[in-house]
Scaffold this motif. Structure first.
Motif, PDB file in Angstrom:
ATOM      1  N   PRO A 185     129.164  -6.686 -13.451  1.00 10.29           N
ATOM      2  CA  PRO A 185     129.585  -8.009 -13.923  1.00 10.29           C
ATOM      3  C   PRO A 185     131.071  -8.213 -13.675  1.00 10.29           C
ATOM      4  CG  PRO A 185     129.464  -6.529 -15.770  1.00 10.29           C
ATOM      5  CD  PRO A 185     129.061  -5.723 -14.557  1.00 10.29           C
ATOM      6  N   ALA A 186     131.506  -9.428 -13.752  1.00  8.21           N
ATOM      7  CA  ALA A 186     132.927  -9.747 -13.546  1.00  8.21           C
ATOM      8  C   ALA A 186     133.410 -10.604 -14.704  1.00  8.21           C
ATOM      9  CB  ALA A 186     133.118 -10.475 -12.221  1.00  8.21           C
ATOM     10  N   PHE A 187     134.638 -10.339 -15.153  1.00  9.20           N
ATOM     11  CA  PHE A 187     135.224 -11.086 -16.260  1.00  9.20           C
ATOM     12  C   PHE A 187     136.683 -11.369 -15.966  1.00  9.20           C
ATOM     13  CE2 PHE A 187     131.578 -10.550 -18.837  1.00  9.20           C
ATOM     14  CZ  PHE A 187     131.114  -9.266 -18.631  1.00  9.20           C
ATOM     15  N   TRP A 188     137.157 -12.456 -16.494  1.00 13.00           N
ATOM     16  CA  TRP A 188     138.545 -12.848 -16.327  1.00 13.00           C
ATOM     17  C   TRP A 188     139.383 -12.255 -17.448  1.00 13.00           C
ATOM     18  CZ3 TRP A 188     141.135 -15.317 -12.509  1.00 13.00           C
ATOM     19  CH2 TRP A 188     142.441 -15.725 -12.769  1.00 13.00           C
ATOM     20  N   GLY A 189     140.556 -11.759 -17.098  1.00 10.23           N
ATOM     21  CA  GLY A 189     141.515 -11.354 -18.119  1.00 10.23           C
ATOM     22  C   GLY A 189     141.414  -9.886 -18.453  1.00 10.23           C
ATOM     23  N   SER A 190     141.621  -9.565 -19.728  1.00  7.93           N
ATOM     24  CA  SER A 190     141.732  -8.174 -20.157  1.00  7.93           C
ATOM     25  C   SER A 190     140.383  -7.487 -20.100  1.00  7.93           C
ATOM     26  CB  SER A 190     142.275  -8.109 -21.589  1.00  7.93           C
ATOM     27  OG  SER A 190     141.325  -8.632 -22.488  1.00  7.93           O
ATOM     28  N   SER A 191     140.424  -6.152 -20.075  1.00  7.44           N
ATOM     29  CA  SER A 191     139.199  -5.359 -19.963  1.00  7.44           C
ATOM     30  C   SER A 191     138.339  -5.438 -21.207  1.00  7.44           C
ATOM     31  CB  SER A 191     139.554  -3.893 -19.696  1.00  7.44           C
ATOM     32  OG  SER A 191     140.340  -3.378 -20.759  1.00  7.44           O
ATOM     33  N   SER A 192     138.873  -5.932 -22.322  1.00 10.04           N
ATOM     34  CA  SER A 192     138.081  -6.027 -23.553  1.00 10.04           C
ATOM     35  C   SER A 192     137.255  -7.298 -23.607  1.00 10.04           C
ATOM     36  CB  SER A 192     139.006  -5.982 -24.778  1.00 10.04           C
ATOM     37  OG  SER A 192     139.883  -7.090 -24.769  1.00 10.04           O
ATOM     38  N   ALA A 193     137.545  -8.260 -22.712  1.00  7.04           N
ATOM     39  CA  ALA A 193     136.843  -9.535 -22.759  1.00  7.04           C
ATOM     40  C   ALA A 193     135.458  -9.403 -22.143  1.00  7.04           C
ATOM     41  CB  ALA A 193     137.644 -10.594 -22.013  1.00  7.04           C
ATOM     42  N   GLY A 194     134.449  -9.728 -22.924  1.00  6.75           N
ATOM     43  CA  GLY A 194     133.097  -9.769 -22.404  1.00  6.75           C
ATOM     44  C   GLY A 194     132.508  -8.432 -22.017  1.00  6.75           C
ATOM     45  N   GLU A 195     132.880  -7.370 -22.681  1.00  2.41           N
ATOM     46  CA  GLU A 195     132.293  -6.075 -22.348  1.00  2.41           C
ATOM     47  C   GLU A 195     130.792  -6.130 -22.604  1.00  2.41           C
ATOM     48  OE1 GLU A 195     134.176  -2.903 -24.372  1.00  2.41           O
ATOM     49  OE2 GLU A 195     136.154  -3.286 -23.526  1.00  2.41           O
ATOM     50  N   PRO A 196     129.994  -5.722 -21.608  1.00  2.37           N
ATOM     51  CA  PRO A 196     128.545  -5.829 -21.764  1.00  2.37           C
ATOM     52  C   PRO A 196     128.005  -5.063 -22.958  1.00  2.37           C
ATOM     53  CG  PRO A 196     129.146  -5.405 -19.484  1.00  2.37           C
ATOM     54  CD  PRO A 196     130.392  -5.248 -20.298  1.00  2.37           C
ATOM     55  N   SER A 197     128.588  -3.907 -23.274  1.00  9.25           N
ATOM     56  CA  SER A 197     128.106  -3.145 -24.417  1.00  9.25           C
ATOM     57  C   SER A 197     128.320  -3.894 -25.728  1.00  9.25           C
ATOM     58  CB  SER A 197     128.812  -1.785 -24.482  1.00  9.25           C
ATOM     59  OG  SER A 197     130.207  -1.962 -24.608  1.00  9.25           O
ATOM     60  N   LYS A 198     129.231  -4.862 -25.713  1.00  7.21           N
ATOM     61  CA  LYS A 198     129.502  -5.646 -26.917  1.00  7.21           C
ATOM     62  C   LYS A 198     128.773  -6.982 -26.918  1.00  7.21           C
ATOM     63  CE  LYS A 198     134.169  -3.794 -27.717  1.00  7.21           C
ATOM     64  NZ  LYS A 198     135.600  -4.147 -27.845  1.00  7.21           N
ATOM     65  N   ASP A 199     128.535  -7.538 -25.741  1.00  6.31           N
ATOM     66  CA  ASP A 199     128.050  -8.909 -25.650  1.00  6.31           C
ATOM     67  C   ASP A 199     126.680  -9.058 -25.008  1.00  6.31           C
ATOM     68  OD1 ASP A 199     130.482  -9.826 -26.737  1.00  6.31           O
ATOM     69  OD2 ASP A 199     131.429  -9.752 -24.776  1.00  6.31           O
ATOM     70  N   GLY A 200     126.008  -7.968 -24.670  1.00  4.12           N
ATOM     71  CA  GLY A 200     124.761  -8.085 -23.946  1.00  4.12           C
ATOM     72  C   GLY A 200     125.025  -8.306 -22.461  1.00  4.12           C
ATOM     73  N   SER A 201     123.969  -8.481 -21.712  1.00  2.00           N
ATOM     74  CA  SER A 201     124.082  -8.604 -20.265  1.00  2.00           C
ATOM     75  C   SER A 201     124.615  -9.967 -19.844  1.00  2.00           C
ATOM     76  CB  SER A 201     122.716  -8.383 -19.621  1.00  2.00           C
ATOM     77  OG  SER A 201     122.690  -8.906 -18.323  1.00  2.00           O
ATOM     78  N   GLN A 202     125.557  -9.975 -18.909  1.00  2.00           N
ATOM     79  CA  GLN A 202     126.088 -11.226 -18.380  1.00  2.00           C
ATOM     80  C   GLN A 202     125.018 -11.992 -17.607  1.00  2.00           C
ATOM     81  OE1 GLN A 202     128.857 -11.237 -14.913  1.00  2.00           O
ATOM     82  NE2 GLN A 202     130.301 -12.245 -16.299  1.00  2.00           N
ATOM     83  N   PHE A 203     124.238 -11.284 -16.802  1.00  2.00           N
ATOM     84  CA  PHE A 203     123.194 -11.932 -15.994  1.00  2.00           C
ATOM     85  C   PHE A 203     122.145 -12.571 -16.890  1.00  2.00           C
ATOM     86  CE2 PHE A 203     119.241 -11.509 -13.338  1.00  2.00           C
ATOM     87  CZ  PHE A 203     119.583 -12.467 -12.391  1.00  2.00           C
ATOM     88  N   THR A 204     121.692 -11.861 -17.911  1.00  2.00           N
ATOM     89  CA  THR A 204     120.715 -12.415 -18.843  1.00  2.00           C
ATOM     90  C   THR A 204     121.283 -13.625 -19.574  1.00  2.00           C
ATOM     91  OG1 THR A 204     119.600 -10.293 -19.152  1.00  2.00           O
ATOM     92  CG2 THR A 204     119.323 -11.911 -20.903  1.00  2.00           C
ATOM     93  N   LEU A 205     122.555 -13.584 -19.910  1.00  2.00           N
ATOM     94  CA  LEU A 205     123.179 -14.729 -20.575  1.00  2.00           C
ATOM     95  C   LEU A 205     123.191 -15.940 -19.659  1.00  2.00           C
ATOM     96  CD1 LEU A 205     124.519 -15.650 -23.196  1.00  2.00           C
ATOM     97  CD2 LEU A 205     126.728 -14.972 -22.234  1.00  2.00           C
ATOM     98  N   PHE A 206     123.447 -15.740 -18.360  1.00  2.00           N
ATOM     99  CA  PHE A 206     123.391 -16.858 -17.413  1.00  2.00           C
ATOM    100  C   PHE A 206     121.991 -17.461 -17.362  1.00  2.00           C
ATOM    101  CE2 PHE A 206     127.515 -15.918 -15.327  1.00  2.00           C
ATOM    102  CZ  PHE A 206     127.924 -17.221 -15.044  1.00  2.00           C
TER     103      PHE A 206
END
Length: 608
Positions: free
Chosen positions: A459-480
């Protein structure tokens, strides 16, 4: 004479109490038998359920009609609560097997009544604690289990206020248990409490967003409706069955419901219409008699429950939800569903799992170059579930890993494991850093070409490494695939507090307009491969295809070209060039959305 009357009353009470206990024992035996049947939507033991519902109907109505005599004979309120709770469990199991929302709503009716009537509240005030303590502990465990079950139902129904109330009450109950029964270890229940708090922290990021369920108001586009209605394929398939499973270390979950499967579960259901939804959920408060119990709870007969069907909507696809299955269990359930798949139906399989055997991975943070306004910003390109530094994606691994840490290769799910099931139409979604290994299915099918939606490897995220970590927020692809605008905001580093509600509403309108245009493009004659054309008329699958197109275009324009394709999702067979992320029309839609949210500098547009 008076003595004879008292004796008759006493005998009558004894007879009523004995009959009640016999009914309880009979209901308990049938409940255990049904509870232990594995949840498999295509092995649906209707005759068992009819029998157990019939017994609980008799039991519930008997205690209503003879409440006074039963109370005089020593009936406790928690016993009534236990019966109501089991009826709720039966309805929830029916929902999990059939995916029919009416059963979930009936379950909610009973659980709400239990809470409002305080059936499990402490009833030993004034009694010596030393005498009641053991019984109280058993009662507390019943109450804890009730709150956990009620929370799951309220979550699935998106009852935000109820969930908040239940979490507060659940926390207070756990704290009370810890202080009252100090010699008892409530660690398991503390973990359950931590799970729900963590779950809500992630899932309530956009609490005011529209529902994940399919809603005609939001997911049907007037401009493209006629094109969809006129679209004709040589063959039309309907989504009838789905299998959803997720297996990751440390993933966000509550009890046996992971965040990713929770999102996909709702994405494959119809949103009940407003009038129907409100009518059913307010019923308990409108039907309370003088004895303090709800007459709405009498709606437990299966024939009566049929009235709970929303006449304005088709039935939901049946869904098998597997929590952390072994590879062999997963394959066996797939085989069962495929064997009984109705004609002209397609079977959706959603698998979210790691491609590493007990390892977690993180790639190096990459710097965005001068093409992004020379700001030296960073794209955080973390692997899907990772936190350990320096361990990168190994393209040599061609499996999904379903098993506990340190387990052997028998828990690997290979693309070849699914080939036998391609004798039936499959719509396969793989969300993993090894998703692209499943391209091997294409061309190797045994009769039906499978439709494949494959996640990016990273996955890809903008900004710091803590933003949108999959282990914290679930899968980015599934969220899309389930909440596309929320996923876009997460991609560019925007949170709910960062966006004005009016701006968010405008962005939602822009995205809906784009979806409408893409529907028209897909409905062009001869533009679609037959594999996609035959499922396009199905509203759930069409919506997933549109959201995949949006995901692919957003990530294509977000990531630097030299990053390669590991940050891009893929699909097989290929979709038309009209919806390619490199096309001017597609980029124009993403540019308009980025301008609305003020994040154009996060993307590489060729049309600027």
């Amino acid at each position: 004479m008076g003595g004879d009357g008292d004796n008759n009353d006493s005998d009558d009470r004894v007879t009523v109490a004995r009959k009640f206990r016999l009914l309880v024992e009979k209901a308990d035996r049938k409940f255990v038998r049904v509870r232990d049947i594995p949840i498999n939507p295509n092995k649906f033991p209707n005759h068992y359920y009819r029998k157990v519902f019939k017994v609980y109907t008799q039991l519930w109505r008997f205690q209503q009609e003879n409440r006074a005599k039963l109370v005089e004979s020593g009936l406790q309120r928690w016993e009534i609560g236990e019966i109501a709770s089991r009826i709720g469990q039966l309805y929830f199991n029916q929902y999990m097997r059939s995916s029919e929302t009416r059963f979930l709503l009936e379950c909610y009716v009973f659980y709400e009544a239990i809470l409002n009537r305080a059936y499990f509240d402490d009833q030993s005030k004034g009694v010596m604690r030393s005498v009641m303590k053991k019984k109280d502990l058993s009662l507390k465990y019943k109450e804890l289990r009730f709150f956990a079950r009620y929370l799951v139902v309220a979550l699935i129904l998106n009852r935000v206020d109820t969930v908040k109330l239940l979490v507060e009450r659940f926390k207070a109950l756990v704290d009370d248990c810890k202080s009252t029964f100090k010699e008892t270890n409530f660690r398991e229940w503390k973990l359950v409490l931590q799970e729900i708090v963590r779950f809500l922290k992630v899932d309530t990021t956009f609490m005011d967003a529209k529902p994940l369920r399919y809603c005609a108001k939001f997911d049907t586009y007037p401009a493209s409706l006629s094109h969809v209605a006129r679209f004709h394929a040589k063959r039309v398939l309907k989504l009838n069955d789905a299998l959803l499973t997720s297996y990751h270390r440390n993933e966000v979950k509550f009890t046996e419901l992971t965040l990713d499967t929770f999102r996909m579960l709702q994405c494959l259901e119809w949103e009940p219409s407003g009038a129907f939804f409100q009518m059913r959920t307010t019923e308990p408060d409108n039907h309370v008699n003088s004895n303090g119990h709800t007459e709405a709870s009498g709606l437990i007969d299966i024939n009566l429950a049929m009235d709970m069907t929303d006449p304005t909507l088709p039935l939901n696809p049946r869904k098998a939800i597997l929590y952390r299955p072994t590879a062999t269990h997963l394959v066996s359930v797939i085989a069962t569903i495929c064997e009984e798949l109705p004609p002209d139906s397609v079977f959706l399989i959603y698998i979210s799992a790691s491609g590493k055997s007990g390892k977690t991975t993180t790639s190096h943070i990459q710097t965005v170059g001068a093409s992004r306004n020379s700001l030296n910003n960073k794209v955080d390109s973390q692997s899907f579930r990772g936190s350990d530094e320096g361990d990168s994606y190994d393209s040599g691994e061609d499996y999904l890993w379903l098993g506990p840490k340190g387990s052997a290769g028998s828990n690997n799910l290979y693309p070849g494991d699914l080939i036998p099931f391609t004798r039936r139409p499959l719509f396969l979604i793989v969300d993993s850093e090894n998703s692209h290994a499943f391209k091997a299915l294409h061309g190797a099918e045994r009769g039906e070409t499978a439709a494949l939606l494959l996640s990016p490897r990273k996955p890809a995220f903008w900004g710091s490494s803590s933003a949108g970590e999959p282990s914290k927020d679930g899968s980015q692809f599934t969220l899309f695939l389930t909440a596309p605008l929320q996923a876009f905001c997460q991609l560019v580093g925007l949170s709910c507090s960062d966006i004005d509600k009016e701006i968010y509403s405008q962005a939602d309108e822009i995205l809906s307009s784009a979806f409408s245009k893409w529907e028209i493009k897909l409905c062009k004659p001869y533009s679609l491969d037959l594999v996609w054309a035959q499922v396009l008329p199905d509203p759930f699958l069409r919506r997933l295809i549109l959201r995949f197109i949006f995901c692919r275009s957003s990530l294509y324009l977000f990531c630097l070209r030299e990053d390669g394709e590991e940050y891009l999702p893929d699909c097989l067979p290929k979709l038309p060039d009209d919806v390619s992320p490199s096309s001017e029309a597609m980029q124009s839609n993403i540019l308009q959305l980025a301008e609305c949210l003020g994040v154009t500098n996060h993307f590489n547009f060729d049309i600027c």
